[in-house]
Design a protein around this motif. Structure first.
Motif, PDB file in Angstrom:
ATOM      1  N   LEU A 133       0.832  -1.212   0.000  1.00 21.92           N
ATOM      2  CA  LEU A 133       0.000   0.000   0.000  1.00 21.92           C
ATOM      3  C   LEU A 133       0.861   1.255   0.000  1.00 21.92           C
ATOM      4  O   LEU A 133       0.516   2.258  -0.626  1.00 21.92           O
ATOM      5  CB  LEU A 133      -0.967  -0.007   1.192  1.00 21.92           C
ATOM      6  CG  LEU A 133      -2.061  -1.079   1.109  1.00 21.92           C
ATOM      7  CD1 LEU A 133      -3.005  -0.977   2.297  1.00 21.92           C
ATOM      8  CD2 LEU A 133      -2.854  -0.982  -0.188  1.00 21.92           C
ATOM      9  N   LEU A 134       2.022   1.175   0.679  1.00 19.25           N
ATOM     10  CA  LEU A 134       2.944   2.319   0.628  1.00 19.25           C
ATOM     11  C   LEU A 134       3.361   2.576  -0.825  1.00 19.25           C
ATOM     12  O   LEU A 134       3.337   3.709  -1.306  1.00 19.25           O
ATOM     13  CB  LEU A 134       4.175   2.029   1.496  1.00 19.25           C
ATOM     14  CG  LEU A 134       5.246   3.121   1.515  1.00 19.25           C
ATOM     15  CD1 LEU A 134       4.706   4.382   2.185  1.00 19.25           C
ATOM     16  CD2 LEU A 134       6.507   2.640   2.231  1.00 19.25           C
ATOM     17  N   GLY A 135       3.718   1.490  -1.515  1.00 16.61           N
ATOM     18  CA  GLY A 135       4.081   1.623  -2.939  1.00 16.61           C
ATOM     19  C   GLY A 135       2.924   2.188  -3.743  1.00 16.61           C
ATOM     20  O   GLY A 135       3.110   3.075  -4.580  1.00 16.61           O
ATOM     21  N   GLY A 136       1.714   1.687  -3.475  1.00 13.87           N
ATOM     22  CA  GLY A 136       0.533   2.159  -4.219  1.00 13.87           C
ATOM     23  C   GLY A 136       0.289   3.647  -3.999  1.00 13.87           C
ATOM     24  O   GLY A 136       0.074   4.401  -4.950  1.00 13.87           O
ATOM     25  N   VAL A 137       0.356   4.069  -2.730  1.00 14.29           N
ATOM     26  CA  VAL A 137       0.089   5.480  -2.417  1.00 14.29           C
ATOM     27  C   VAL A 137       1.159   6.379  -3.058  1.00 14.29           C
ATOM     28  O   VAL A 137       0.840   7.388  -3.698  1.00 14.29           O
ATOM     29  CB  VAL A 137       0.033   5.705  -0.886  1.00 14.29           C
ATOM     30  CG1 VAL A 137       0.007   7.182  -0.557  1.00 14.29           C
ATOM     31  CG2 VAL A 137      -1.192   5.012  -0.295  1.00 14.29           C
ATOM     32  N   LEU A 138       2.435   5.992  -2.924  1.00 14.79           N
ATOM     33  CA  LEU A 138       3.499   6.823  -3.500  1.00 14.79           C
ATOM     34  C   LEU A 138       3.414   6.816  -5.031  1.00 14.79           C
ATOM     35  O   LEU A 138       3.606   7.846  -5.678  1.00 14.79           O
ATOM     36  CB  LEU A 138       4.868   6.343  -3.020  1.00 14.79           C
ATOM     37  CG  LEU A 138       5.124   6.558  -1.517  1.00 14.79           C
ATOM     38  CD1 LEU A 138       6.477   5.997  -1.103  1.00 14.79           C
ATOM     39  CD2 LEU A 138       5.030   8.041  -1.155  1.00 14.79           C
ATOM     40  N   GLY A 139       3.106   5.646  -5.593  1.00 11.82           N
ATOM     41  CA  GLY A 139       2.929   5.578  -7.052  1.00 11.82           C
ATOM     42  C   GLY A 139       1.837   6.526  -7.492  1.00 11.82           C
ATOM     43  O   GLY A 139       1.984   7.299  -8.450  1.00 11.82           O
ATOM     44  N   PHE A 140       0.744   6.503  -6.759  1.00 12.45           N
ATOM     45  CA  PHE A 140      -0.403   7.360  -7.083  1.00 12.45           C
ATOM     46  C   PHE A 140      -0.023   8.840  -6.993  1.00 12.45           C
ATOM     47  O   PHE A 140      -0.342   9.634  -7.883  1.00 12.45           O
ATOM     48  CB  PHE A 140      -1.545   7.027  -6.127  1.00 12.45           C
ATOM     49  CG  PHE A 140      -2.768   7.867  -6.338  1.00 12.45           C
ATOM     50  CD1 PHE A 140      -3.460   7.803  -7.534  1.00 12.45           C
ATOM     51  CD2 PHE A 140      -3.220   8.719  -5.348  1.00 12.45           C
ATOM     52  CE1 PHE A 140      -4.583   8.580  -7.744  1.00 12.45           C
ATOM     53  CE2 PHE A 140      -4.347   9.495  -5.545  1.00 12.45           C
ATOM     54  CZ  PHE A 140      -5.028   9.420  -6.742  1.00 12.45           C
TER      55      PHE A 140
END
Ligand code: HEM
Length: 224
Positions: A133-140
């Motif tokens: 989710l950290l990756g998802g949020v930063l990607g977003f």
């Protein structure tokens, strides 16, 4: 379509964005339906939200990969037509809109009752899901920065604009997105016996698109 062929000035004929967007979405939908409903026995009542979320997230990832890989592919000498090159912008924007939809849908769905594997008994999320989710949020967030930069008064800040539109930001965003997929999926990827109908999980299909696109970018991108 024939009618458009004889109108060289028509905007519609200069790019292939809509067919690319349409067929990508159809592929992602078909893959999700076959894997989860037909092979995996997921009830059809889950199609409009749970499964659609998976299809939209896969479609988004493929569109973003197309957006950021065509240029480097051309640099590597692959014959990419101008109509494909001119499709990049709209394909990227629609990819981003689909990410947005995926994020909204995921926020609504994210509960232990729906994703038991993502939670521990105490109700907290597992380490892998936290990293994902950290990756998802930063990607977003990085994707957002990249998109916003084209429309706002960031334009007045030359250095910031140069950085944000250098497409390095897109590479960073995709790297975080790759992490998002890796951490959410790795346990399932390593257990092929559990793949419905032998079909790889959507996270792995998405990760493959990400990885191939990323390698092409590292090899063929000029503004490194
Ligand atoms: C705030 C940001 C994000 C959140 C909260 C989020 C949330 C989630 C969740 C909860 C899942 C698991 C879905 C499932 O198993 O049904 C997931 C999977 C996925 N996400 Fe994201 N995501 C975010 C950003 C992104 C971005 C930027 C992309 C890029 C396209 C993306 C693409 C995907 C893909 C392809 C999957 C795999 C779907 C599957 O395996 O079923 N996500 N995301």
């Amino acid at each position: 379509m024939e009618n458009l062929e004889i109108q060289p000035k028509s905007v519609k004929m200069t790019h292939l964005s809509w067919p690319i967007i349409w067929w990508t979405l159809m592929f992602a939908l078909a893959y999700s339906v076959i894997r989860y409903h037909l092979m995996g026995g997921v009830p059809w009542k889950d199609f409009p939200f749970f499964i659609l979320n998976k299809a939209i997230s896969l479609s988004a990832l493929i569109l973003l990969a197309i957006n950021f890989t065509l240029g480097p592919l051309k640099n590597l000498g692959v014959g990419i037509s101008n109509r494909w090159m001119k499709s990049r912008r709209l394909v990227g924007i629609v990819g981003f809109i689909q990410v947005f939809i995926h994020v909204f849908m995921s926020f609504i769905l994210f509960k232990p009752a729906i994703y038991p594997k993502y939670f521990e008994e105490a109700g907290t999320i597992t380490l892998m899901v936290g990293l994902s989710l950290l990756g998802g949020v930063l990607g977003f967030v990085f994707l957002w920065m990249y998109n916003v930069s084209f429309n706002s008064n960031f334009r007045n800040d030359k250095d910031l604009l140069k950085f944000i539109t250098s497409r390095k930001v897109l590479l960073i965003a995709m790297l975080f997105t790759g992490g998002h997929l890796f951490f959410i999926g790795i346990n399932g990827w390593l257990n092929p016996a559990g793949w419905h109908g032998g079909m790889p999980p959507i996270s792995l299909v998405g990760f493959t698109f990400f990885l191939v696109g990323y390698i092409i970018n590292l090899a063929g991108r000029k503004d490194k």
